[in-house]
Design a protein around this motif. Structure first.
Motif, PDB file in Angstrom:
ATOM      1  N   GLY A  61       6.027  -6.836 -13.543  1.00 56.31           N
ATOM      2  CA  GLY A  61       5.018  -7.694 -14.312  1.00 56.31           C
ATOM      3  C   GLY A  61       5.298  -7.628 -15.734  1.00 56.31           C
ATOM      4  N   LYS A  62       6.600  -7.722 -16.020  1.00 52.81           N
ATOM      5  CA  LYS A  62       7.149  -7.901 -17.485  1.00 52.81           C
ATOM      6  C   LYS A  62       7.873  -9.260 -17.687  1.00 52.81           C
ATOM      7  N   GLY A  63       9.138  -9.214 -17.815  1.00 53.23           N
ATOM      8  CA  GLY A  63       9.829 -10.515 -17.731  1.00 53.23           C
ATOM      9  C   GLY A  63       9.975 -11.204 -16.857  1.00 53.23           C
ATOM     10  N   ILE A  64       9.894 -10.681 -15.428  1.00 54.23           N
ATOM     11  CA  ILE A  64      10.142 -11.343 -14.341  1.00 54.23           C
ATOM     12  C   ILE A  64       8.857 -12.110 -13.858  1.00 54.23           C
ATOM     13  N   ARG A  65       7.569 -11.604 -14.714  1.00 60.24           N
ATOM     14  CA  ARG A  65       6.412 -12.253 -14.336  1.00 60.24           C
ATOM     15  C   ARG A  65       5.777 -12.322 -12.958  1.00 60.24           C
ATOM     16  N   GLY A  66       6.031 -11.071 -12.445  1.00 61.10           N
ATOM     17  CA  GLY A  66       5.412 -10.814 -11.087  1.00 61.10           C
ATOM     18  C   GLY A  66       3.886 -10.383 -11.120  1.00 61.10           C
ATOM     19  N   PRO A  67       3.640  -9.956 -10.261  1.00 63.93           N
ATOM     20  CA  PRO A  67       2.124  -8.931 -10.315  1.00 63.93           C
ATOM     21  C   PRO A  67       2.467  -7.826 -11.289  1.00 63.93           C
ATOM     22  N   GLN A  68       1.514  -7.557 -12.106  1.00 62.45           N
ATOM     23  CA  GLN A  68       1.566  -6.504 -12.979  1.00 62.45           C
ATOM     24  C   GLN A  68       1.721  -5.095 -12.223  1.00 62.45           C
ATOM     25  N   SER A  69       0.897  -4.871 -11.120  1.00 61.83           N
ATOM     26  CA  SER A  69       1.026  -3.917 -10.622  1.00 61.83           C
ATOM     27  C   SER A  69       2.280  -3.534  -9.328  1.00 61.83           C
ATOM     28  N   ALA A  70       3.221  -4.629  -9.494  1.00 62.30           N
ATOM     29  CA  ALA A  70       4.435  -4.443  -8.683  1.00 62.30           C
ATOM     30  C   ALA A  70       5.813  -4.069  -9.433  1.00 62.30           C
ATOM     31  N   GLY A  71       6.929  -3.836  -8.922  1.00 63.57           N
ATOM     32  CA  GLY A  71       8.099  -3.551  -9.240  1.00 63.57           C
ATOM     33  C   GLY A  71       9.060  -3.653  -8.223  1.00 63.57           C
ATOM     34  N   LEU A  72      10.238  -3.419  -8.638  1.00 60.41           N
ATOM     35  CA  LEU A  72      11.446  -3.322  -7.819  1.00 60.41           C
ATOM     36  C   LEU A  72      12.376  -2.096  -7.708  1.00 60.41           C
ATOM     37  N   LEU A  73      12.730  -1.690  -6.658  1.00 56.77           N
ATOM     38  CA  LEU A  73      13.680  -0.691  -6.167  1.00 56.77           C
ATOM     39  C   LEU A  73      14.917  -1.036  -5.667  1.00 56.77           C
ATOM     40  N   LEU A  74      16.023  -1.158  -6.613  1.00 55.01           N
ATOM     41  CA  LEU A  74      17.227  -1.823  -6.008  1.00 55.01           C
ATOM     42  C   LEU A  74      18.280  -0.749  -5.811  1.00 55.01           C
ATOM     43  N   GLY A  75      19.251  -1.043  -4.825  1.00 55.42           N
ATOM     44  CA  GLY A  75      20.309   0.083  -4.819  1.00 55.42           C
ATOM     45  C   GLY A  75      20.912   0.277  -3.551  1.00 55.42           C
ATOM     46  N   LYS A  76      21.261   1.545  -3.220  1.00 55.03           N
ATOM     47  CA  LYS A  76      21.835   1.818  -1.704  1.00 55.03           C
ATOM     48  C   LYS A  76      20.697   2.186  -0.752  1.00 55.03           C
ATOM     49  N   ARG A  77      20.943   1.352   0.561  1.00 60.11           N
ATOM     50  CA  ARG A  77      20.167   1.322   1.616  1.00 60.11           C
ATOM     51  C   ARG A  77      19.795   2.710   1.828  1.00 60.11           C
ATOM     52  N   LYS A  78      20.549   3.930   2.039  1.00 59.32           N
ATOM     53  CA  LYS A  78      20.090   4.904   2.547  1.00 59.32           C
ATOM     54  C   LYS A  78      18.935   5.463   1.612  1.00 59.32           C
ATOM     55  N   HIS A  79      19.265   5.368   0.259  1.00 57.61           N
ATOM     56  CA  HIS A  79      18.287   5.887  -0.396  1.00 57.61           C
ATOM     57  C   HIS A  79      16.729   5.152  -0.384  1.00 57.61           C
ATOM     58  N   ILE A  80      16.936   4.015  -0.409  1.00 57.15           N
ATOM     59  CA  ILE A  80      15.728   3.063  -0.339  1.00 57.15           C
ATOM     60  C   ILE A  80      14.998   3.186   0.979  1.00 57.15           C
ATOM     61  N   GLU A  81      15.701   3.074   2.065  1.00 60.32           N
ATOM     62  CA  GLU A  81      15.153   3.711   3.375  1.00 60.32           C
ATOM     63  C   GLU A  81      14.412   5.038   3.310  1.00 60.32           C
ATOM     64  N   ALA A  82      15.024   6.089   2.568  1.00 66.39           N
ATOM     65  CA  ALA A  82      14.284   7.078   2.459  1.00 66.39           C
ATOM     66  C   ALA A  82      13.034   7.315   1.552  1.00 66.39           C
ATOM     67  N   ALA A  83      13.215   6.371   0.551  1.00 73.37           N
ATOM     68  CA  ALA A  83      12.033   6.150  -0.397  1.00 73.37           C
ATOM     69  C   ALA A  83      10.743   5.705   0.479  1.00 73.37           C
ATOM     70  N   ARG A  84      11.175   4.633   1.370  1.00 76.02           N
ATOM     71  CA  ARG A  84      10.200   3.861   2.228  1.00 76.02           C
ATOM     72  C   ARG A  84       9.453   5.041   2.988  1.00 76.02           C
ATOM     73  N   LEU A  85       9.927   6.174   3.408  1.00 71.90           N
ATOM     74  CA  LEU A  85       9.235   6.976   4.306  1.00 71.90           C
ATOM     75  C   LEU A  85       7.985   7.795   3.577  1.00 71.90           C
TER      76      LEU A  85
END
Length: 410
Positions: A249-273
């Motif tokens: 919700g800053k420079g990308i101008r998406g929803p203020q309560s949203a964000g992005l987690l980018l990177g290695k699939r194994k860590h993001i899939e673990a985060a999704r749990l």
């Protein structure tokens, strides 16, 4: 049914909607066609909810502050959010597909939409702590038996590092590369870097990543406010960081309560749990709804398609206009600058000789805020700070005039 549906006029529809808790009460019943949905969501915009609630709006000459509700979303984002409210969909499948699409757009291994950058850090940390071991997921924030130490530079230890400790991370602070190497042990789970404070830390990003790779330890960089420039959306995953967090919700101008987690699939899939729809997890409260997920996808797509050079030139011209207006007042000085990291946009500092302009910076800012229209700025006891990137084009002229009036009439 069709005959009675045809007779459901816009007026009757709105009358019916007024008795329902949400527009969604008719979605899926066959009573609400796409055209009627458009009419239903269009009409409330004619209401001034803020005025009804006794709230005062303002021109945002400050920046993307959460207290000021971040940024204004584009029509593309608003359309995606509205579309998301019209149908049901499996939340995990939506996150899977959107994650793949965003990863493709940003040329990284994987991605997921999160509850802001803070939420991205929390679930990213949780994923690193537990990996794909579902038996450990409900254990957090208790990290008994788990590697839980997070090494960061002392100069990077600001309030936002609580996103890590909230889920069980234990912070270990260092100052030098030598101290970093020495601090690594069998309990080290992750190395964390705050991009906004790059200049304050002795260890730079590339060296930080290299140490992590040398010891097989994941590295995470917080880039919450580091768009623009657009290149940053690609830069840090390519640099080798395993996880990267951005605010939506800053420079990308998406929803203020949203964000992005980018990177290695194994860590993001673990985060999704650790995220909804799963229940007994530390991230259950960090829910991102389908509307926000689609809104964030639309925001990324829209942001990548912008003419960033033209936007930068617009900001520069807006800042110069305000600067020139302020300089027309005797005793006033201005400085146009661009922060090297975080909120990297043309910015203005205004100062003056209080023997000539007889008002303090704090009082001048208060007059701008209390005036008509209200103008929100930043600064301190000595300066007024202004940015234009969160303004609606044209508002810079109002700000230029009001700043001059406040200083000239002091």
């Amino acid at each position: 049914m069709k005959k009675s549906q045809d007779k459901l006029t816009r007026r009757k529809l709105l009358k019916t909607l007024s008795s329902l808790p949400v527009v969604g009460g008719l979605v899926g019943t066959g009573l609400l066609t796409p055209q009627m949905m458009h009419a239903a969501v269009e009409t409330p915009a004619s209401r001034n909810f803020f005025k009804e609630l006794g709230l005062r709006t303002f021109i945002n000459a400050a920046g993307t502050y959460t207290s000021m509700t971040g940024s204004l979303m584009s029509d593309n984002v608003l359309s995606a959010i509205t579309f998301g409210a019209t149908e049901y969909v499996d939340l995990d499948e939506l996150q899977d597909k959107v994650g793949e699409r965003i990863a493709e757009l940003l040329e990284c291994e994987y991605a997921t939409v999160t509850s802001g950058a803070f939420g991205a850090m929390s679930i990213g940390m949780a994923g690193v702590l537990c990996g794909m071991d579902t038996s450990k997921v409900s254990q957090l924030p208790d990290t008994t038996g788990l590697k839980n130490e997070v090494i960061l530079q002392e100069a990077h230890n600001i309030g936002y590092s609580q996103a890590l400790t909230n889920v069980g991370g234990k912070l270990v602070r260092v100052k030098t590369a030598k101290e970093l190497e020495k601090a690594i042990n069998k309990n080290t789970a992750m190395l964390w870097f705050l991009n906004a404070n790059t200049e304050e830390g002795e260890i730079k990003r590339e060296e930080f990543v290299a140490v992590g790779k040398k010891h097989g330890i994941p590295t995470f960089i917080d880039c919450a406010a580091d768009v623009p420039p657009v290149e940053n959306l690609f830069k840090f995953t390519k640099m080798g960081f395993d996880l990267v967090a951005f605010s939506g919700g800053k420079g990308i101008r998406g929803p203020q309560s949203a964000g992005l987690l980018l990177g290695k699939r194994k860590h993001i899939e673990a985060a999704r749990l650790h995220t909804p729809p799963r229940g007994t997890t530390i991230g259950r409260g960090m829910k991102v709804n389908k509307e926000e997920v689609l809104g964030m996808l639309a925001a990324v797509e829209t942001y990548l398609q912008k003419d960033h050079d033209a936007e930068w030139k617009l900001w520069e011209s807006q800042i110069k206009l305000i600067s020139d207006s302020a300089l027309s007042v005797k005793g006033v000085k201005t400085e146009i600058h661009v922060p090297p990291h975080a909120n990297h946009v043309p910015s203005l500092r205004i100062t003056w000789d209080e023997n000539v302009v007889k008002i303090t910076a704090e009082d001048a800012r208060k007059k701008l805020k209390d005036g008509h229209p209200s103008i929100a700025t930043v600064g301190n006891k000595d300066t007024i700070g202004i940015t234009t990137w969160m303004m609606v084009p044209g508002q810079e002229r109002i700000v230029a005039q009001r700043v001059k009036e406040v200083l000239e009439n002091a």
